[in-house]
Design a protein around this motif. Structure first.
Motif, mmCIF file in Angstrom:
data_model
loop_
_atom_site.group_PDB
_atom_site.id
_atom_site.type_symbol
_atom_site.label_atom_id
_atom_site.label_comp_id
_atom_site.label_asym_id
_atom_site.label_seq_id
_atom_site.Cartn_x
_atom_site.Cartn_y
_atom_site.Cartn_z
ATOM 1 N N MET A 150 14.877 24.699 12.393
ATOM 2 C CA MET A 150 14.232 23.334 12.517
ATOM 3 C C MET A 150 14.564 22.493 14.031
ATOM 4 O O MET A 150 13.994 21.758 14.616
ATOM 5 C CB MET A 150 15.146 22.337 11.529
ATOM 6 N N GLU A 151 15.802 22.915 14.698
ATOM 7 C CA GLU A 151 16.101 22.517 16.178
ATOM 8 C C GLU A 151 15.199 23.081 17.031
ATOM 9 O O GLU A 151 15.283 22.431 18.109
ATOM 10 C CB GLU A 151 17.462 22.708 16.347
ATOM 11 N N TYR A 152 14.526 24.185 16.877
ATOM 12 C CA TYR A 152 13.685 24.707 17.855
ATOM 13 C C TYR A 152 12.339 24.680 17.538
ATOM 14 O O TYR A 152 11.427 25.206 17.965
ATOM 15 C CB TYR A 152 14.184 26.274 17.794
ATOM 16 N N THR A 153 11.880 23.510 16.820
ATOM 17 C CA THR A 153 10.493 23.439 16.131
ATOM 18 C C THR A 153 9.600 22.934 17.434
ATOM 19 O O THR A 153 8.570 23.699 17.774
ATOM 20 C CB THR A 153 10.495 22.001 15.279
ATOM 21 N N ASP A 154 10.157 22.250 18.574
ATOM 22 C CA ASP A 154 9.320 21.915 19.787
ATOM 23 C C ASP A 154 9.322 23.118 20.367
ATOM 24 O O ASP A 154 7.950 23.370 21.101
ATOM 25 C CB ASP A 154 10.106 20.768 20.561
ATOM 26 N N LYS A 155 10.069 23.956 20.644
ATOM 27 C CA LYS A 155 9.989 25.227 21.398
ATOM 28 C C LYS A 155 9.070 26.191 20.770
ATOM 29 O O LYS A 155 8.451 26.957 21.411
ATOM 30 C CB LYS A 155 11.340 26.041 21.637
ATOM 31 N N LYS A 196 17.032 26.319 7.683
ATOM 32 C CA LYS A 196 18.508 26.501 8.599
ATOM 33 C C LYS A 196 18.461 26.686 9.942
ATOM 34 O O LYS A 196 19.096 26.179 10.791
ATOM 35 C CB LYS A 196 19.269 27.448 7.953
ATOM 36 N N TYR A 197 17.792 27.740 10.595
ATOM 37 C CA TYR A 197 17.691 27.934 11.777
ATOM 38 C C TYR A 197 16.653 27.591 12.596
ATOM 39 O O TYR A 197 16.638 27.568 13.690
ATOM 40 C CB TYR A 197 17.634 29.743 11.956
ATOM 41 N N ALA A 222 20.017 31.991 15.817
ATOM 42 C CA ALA A 222 18.499 31.683 15.570
ATOM 43 C C ALA A 222 17.464 32.946 15.722
ATOM 44 O O ALA A 222 16.702 33.073 14.813
ATOM 45 C CB ALA A 222 18.072 30.382 16.363
ATOM 46 N N TYR A 241 5.826 28.291 14.293
ATOM 47 C CA TYR A 241 6.744 27.719 13.337
ATOM 48 C C TYR A 241 6.115 27.015 12.210
ATOM 49 O O TYR A 241 6.287 27.113 11.041
ATOM 50 C CB TYR A 241 7.855 27.037 13.973
ATOM 51 N N TYR A 249 17.490 33.116 25.036
ATOM 52 C CA TYR A 249 18.640 32.648 24.632
ATOM 53 C C TYR A 249 19.479 33.543 23.740
ATOM 54 O O TYR A 249 20.900 33.582 24.048
ATOM 55 C CB TYR A 249 18.277 31.472 23.683
#
Length: 197
Positions: free
Chosen positions: A79-84, A76-77, A164, A89, A155
């Motif tokens: 996936m959108e920060y996988t690249d960072k 949920k939290y 996140a 992760y 962030y």
């Protein structure tokens, strides 16, 4: 057809307290598998719910619950920060997925089959699986903690309502707890293995 039913053997077991004194009588029967809805008949006799109240059952349940919570929070939290977050992760997601799947299968097998528990629990597989899971969880949690702090802490302090960071912090804390539980489970499995050999 009208054969006489065999009467069960009745034994009395007396257990003395370690400090001496009087002996007490304890029952030799174990709880019947399944559960009773009306008090007369048993349902789902293939399921042994008594296993879940044993120390091994409690630890397996907690390991499974921690793993499911981590998996859901990661998806949920994170996936959108996988690249960072990078490899921290990915490694934690891989370790958690494998461990939750195997722990869930073992838990299902142990609840539904006592012979499976008696054969698999004292085996080298159970000892090695839990020991390796312990090490992998602790290592993956360390990687994830470093990644989360390095990339998401900024962030969290600059964006109001940034959720996140606390969610992924909970993930690696639960990962450390799951690693410790797997370590305890490994020691318990090793002791069980040694008592049978």
């Amino acid at each position: 057809m009208f054969a006489k039913k065999a009467t069960p053997e009745v034994r009395q077991v007396y257990i003395a307290s370690p400090s001496g004194g009087f002996m007490t009588r304890t029952p030799t029967q174990t709880a019947n598998p399944g559960f009773s809805l009306c008090g007369i008949c048993q349902c789902c006799t293939c399921i042994s719910l008594g296993f879940l109240s044993t120390p091994t059952g409690v630890i397996k349940m907690v390991e499974f619950i921690f793993g499911i919570i981590c998996q859901l929070l990661l998806l949920k939290y994170g996936m959108e920060y996988t690249d960072k977050l990078g490899i921290g992760y990915s490694v934690f997601l891989t370790v958690n997925s494998g461990s939750v799947l195997t722990t869930g299968i073992l838990l299902l097998c142990y609840v539904t089959s006592t012979p499976t528990y008696n054969k698999v629990r004292p085996s080298l597989f159970e000892v090695l699986f839990t020991a390796v899971s312990c090490g992998l969880y602790i290592g993956a949690s360390t990687f994830l903690a470093a990644s989360v702090y390095q990339h998401l802490f900024y962030y969290y302090h600059t964006i109001p309502g940034f959720s996140a960071y606390p969610a992924l912090t909970a993930v690696y804390v639960l990962g450390y707890a799951a690693g410790i539980l797997h370590g305890v489970d490994s020691v318990m499995a090793l002791k069980f293995m040694r008592t049978l050999r």
